[in-house]
Design a protein around this motif. Structure first.
Motif, PDB file in Angstrom:
ATOM      1  N   TYR A 167       1.048  -1.194  -0.114  1.00 16.78           N
ATOM      2  CA  TYR A 167      -0.019   0.027  -0.012  1.00 16.78           C
ATOM      3  C   TYR A 167       0.730   1.206  -0.078  1.00 16.78           C
ATOM      4  O   TYR A 167       1.824   1.444   0.796  1.00 16.78           O
ATOM      5  CB  TYR A 167      -0.886  -0.004   1.436  1.00 16.78           C
ATOM      6  N   VAL A 168       0.571   2.213  -0.612  1.00 13.95           N
ATOM      7  CA  VAL A 168       1.394   3.463  -0.903  1.00 13.95           C
ATOM      8  C   VAL A 168       0.958   4.488   0.010  1.00 13.95           C
ATOM      9  O   VAL A 168      -0.313   4.787   0.168  1.00 13.95           O
ATOM     10  CB  VAL A 168       1.323   4.122  -2.385  1.00 13.95           C
ATOM     11  N   PHE A 169       1.882   4.907   0.939  1.00 11.57           N
ATOM     12  CA  PHE A 169       1.318   5.839   1.920  1.00 11.57           C
ATOM     13  C   PHE A 169       1.899   7.151   1.555  1.00 11.57           C
ATOM     14  O   PHE A 169       2.969   7.233   1.109  1.00 11.57           O
ATOM     15  CB  PHE A 169       2.185   5.447   3.407  1.00 11.57           C
ATOM     16  N   THR A 170       1.052   8.113   1.561  1.00  7.20           N
ATOM     17  CA  THR A 170       1.382   9.571   1.292  1.00  7.20           C
ATOM     18  C   THR A 170       2.272  10.055   2.640  1.00  7.20           C
ATOM     19  O   THR A 170       2.097   9.401   3.623  1.00  7.20           O
ATOM     20  CB  THR A 170       0.413  10.719   1.207  1.00  7.20           C
ATOM     21  N   ARG A 171       2.863  11.253   2.527  1.00  9.58           N
ATOM     22  CA  ARG A 171       3.592  11.687   3.682  1.00  9.58           C
ATOM     23  C   ARG A 171       2.780  11.913   4.755  1.00  9.58           C
ATOM     24  O   ARG A 171       2.856  11.689   5.859  1.00  9.58           O
ATOM     25  CB  ARG A 171       4.341  13.105   3.390  1.00  9.58           C
ATOM     26  N   ALA A 172       1.477  12.365   4.575  1.00 12.64           N
ATOM     27  CA  ALA A 172       0.430  12.815   5.405  1.00 12.64           C
ATOM     28  C   ALA A 172      -0.180  11.743   6.324  1.00 12.64           C
ATOM     29  O   ALA A 172      -0.268  11.854   7.499  1.00 12.64           O
ATOM     30  CB  ALA A 172      -0.617  13.640   4.693  1.00 12.64           C
ATOM     31  N   HIS A 173      -0.206  10.540   5.455  1.00 17.56           N
ATOM     32  CA  HIS A 173      -0.645   9.335   6.035  1.00 17.56           C
ATOM     33  C   HIS A 173       0.161   8.924   7.052  1.00 17.56           C
ATOM     34  O   HIS A 173      -0.136   8.560   8.193  1.00 17.56           O
ATOM     35  CB  HIS A 173      -0.910   8.390   4.917  1.00 17.56           C
ATOM     36  N   LEU A 174       1.633   8.872   6.652  1.00 18.82           N
ATOM     37  CA  LEU A 174       2.636   8.424   7.471  1.00 18.82           C
ATOM     38  C   LEU A 174       2.828   9.563   8.785  1.00 18.82           C
ATOM     39  O   LEU A 174       3.084   8.968   9.908  1.00 18.82           O
ATOM     40  CB  LEU A 174       4.004   8.255   6.828  1.00 18.82           C
ATOM     41  N   GLU A 175       2.662  10.494   8.528  1.00 17.73           N
ATOM     42  CA  GLU A 175       2.510  11.592   9.776  1.00 17.73           C
ATOM     43  C   GLU A 175       1.683  11.241  10.769  1.00 17.73           C
ATOM     44  O   GLU A 175       2.019  11.327  11.915  1.00 17.73           O
ATOM     45  CB  GLU A 175       2.546  13.099   9.069  1.00 17.73           C
ATOM     46  N   ASN A 176       0.434  11.137  10.211  1.00 16.39           N
ATOM     47  CA  ASN A 176      -0.619  10.668  11.000  1.00 16.39           C
ATOM     48  C   ASN A 176      -0.364   9.245  12.002  1.00 16.39           C
ATOM     49  O   ASN A 176      -0.546   9.334  13.209  1.00 16.39           O
ATOM     50  CB  ASN A 176      -2.057  10.571  10.429  1.00 16.39           C
ATOM     51  N   ALA A 177       0.265   8.525  11.021  1.00 15.41           N
ATOM     52  CA  ALA A 177       0.464   7.320  11.710  1.00 15.41           C
ATOM     53  C   ALA A 177       1.400   7.386  12.925  1.00 15.41           C
ATOM     54  O   ALA A 177       1.617   6.573  14.052  1.00 15.41           O
ATOM     55  CB  ALA A 177       0.872   6.093  10.863  1.00 15.41           C
ATOM     56  N   VAL A 178       2.736   8.122  12.591  1.00 13.60           N
ATOM     57  CA  VAL A 178       3.806   8.229  13.534  1.00 13.60           C
ATOM     58  C   VAL A 178       3.603   9.100  14.485  1.00 13.60           C
ATOM     59  O   VAL A 178       3.820   8.818  15.889  1.00 13.60           O
ATOM     60  CB  VAL A 178       5.084   8.766  12.535  1.00 13.60           C
ATOM     61  N   TYR A 179       2.848  10.290  14.323  1.00 15.75           N
ATOM     62  CA  TYR A 179       2.421  11.159  15.489  1.00 15.75           C
ATOM     63  C   TYR A 179       1.341  11.106  16.135  1.00 15.75           C
ATOM     64  O   TYR A 179       0.793  11.663  16.993  1.00 15.75           O
ATOM     65  CB  TYR A 179       2.704  12.555  14.886  1.00 15.75           C
ATOM     66  N   ASP A 180       0.383  10.334  15.501  1.00 13.49           N
ATOM     67  CA  ASP A 180      -0.968   9.987  16.040  1.00 13.49           C
ATOM     68  C   ASP A 180      -1.726  11.321  16.297  1.00 13.49           C
ATOM     69  O   ASP A 180      -2.600  11.359  17.179  1.00 13.49           O
ATOM     70  CB  ASP A 180      -0.917   9.144  17.332  1.00 13.49           C
TER      71      ASP A 180
END
Length: 229
Positions: A167-180
């Motif tokens: 699955y391709v994660f955008t930067r925004a999606h990863l930011e949300n996952a990392v920083y919750d």
């Protein structure tokens, strides 16, 4: 024993904190869900004591976010809401137990010990991609059997990617996952974490999808186009 108490009633919080320290347990107290998210970024807790009626984001929302990222920390809900529907909602969201206010501190500590005992036998996933393995229960990462040391943020980035291989994660999606959803985020932080992960795991593990984001694994899902390493 390291406890996180999420409770906006200061009198109750003071009593719980005093009781925990009397038992020689360490305890951190916060009064809202946003601060609790920040505390959980850098610390591992033995148990979370969680009020539902918090200012701003509800305790139930915080609990659901924890379980969505495979956080198996035992959660004991403390609330004045004694309706059966409220109890069911809390347990369905992933709570381990439910204690209605007012309560005796002796019962609280007995329930804390019980949920921790039960959690020790809980099954959690072992995620793998090629020769990289992520043990969610232990919070450890190995490549070809060798332990790899990651920062908390690098670990969260890798966990998000490995939960959905291809699955391709955008930067925004990863930011949300990392920083919750907690705190201000600098624009290049995810790129830095990806760079560090490639340095530690190898350049061939995480793939850049130009104009889209990042993925892990051999295939790309959702029809998002060609990749470049």
């Amino acid at each position: 024993m390291q406890i996180l108490l999420v409770e906006d009633d200061t009198m109750l919080a003071d009593a719980v904190c005093h009781g925990a320290r009397h038992n020689d347990w360490k305890i951190d107290h916060v009064g809202d869900a946003a601060t609790a998210r920040l505390m959980q970024l850098d610390r591992l807790y033995s148990v979370v004591l969680l009020d539902l009626g918090l200012p701003g984001e509800s305790g139930l929302s915080l609990l659901r976010a924890m379980r969505a990222r495979y956080d198996i920390t035992p959660v004991l809900i403390l609330t004045a809401r004694d309706q059966m529907s409220e109890r069911i909602a809390g347990l369905d969201a992933g709570a381990d137990d439910y204690l209605v206010k007012p309560f005796e501190l002796g019962e609280l500590w007995a329930r804390v010990r019980a949920v921790i005992r039960r959690s020790q036998g809980r099954m959690v996933p072992l995620l793998a991609c090629r020769d990289v393995e992520l043990d969610v229960a232990r919070g450890t990462v190995t490549r070809a059997g060798a332990r790899v040391t990651l920062s908390a943020y690098e670990y969260r980035t890798l966990l998000a990617l490995m939960e959905r291989p291809g699955y391709v994660f955008t930067r925004a999606h990863l930011e949300n996952a990392v920083y919750d959803g907690a705190g201000a985020i600098e624009s290049n932080t995810i790129a830095v974490f990806i760079h560090q992960l490639r340095r530690k795991l190898g350049d061939d593990v995480i793939v850049t999808v130009h104009g889209q984001g990042y993925t892990i694994g051999d295939g790309i899902r959702n029809g998002i186009g060609p990749t470049a390493r």
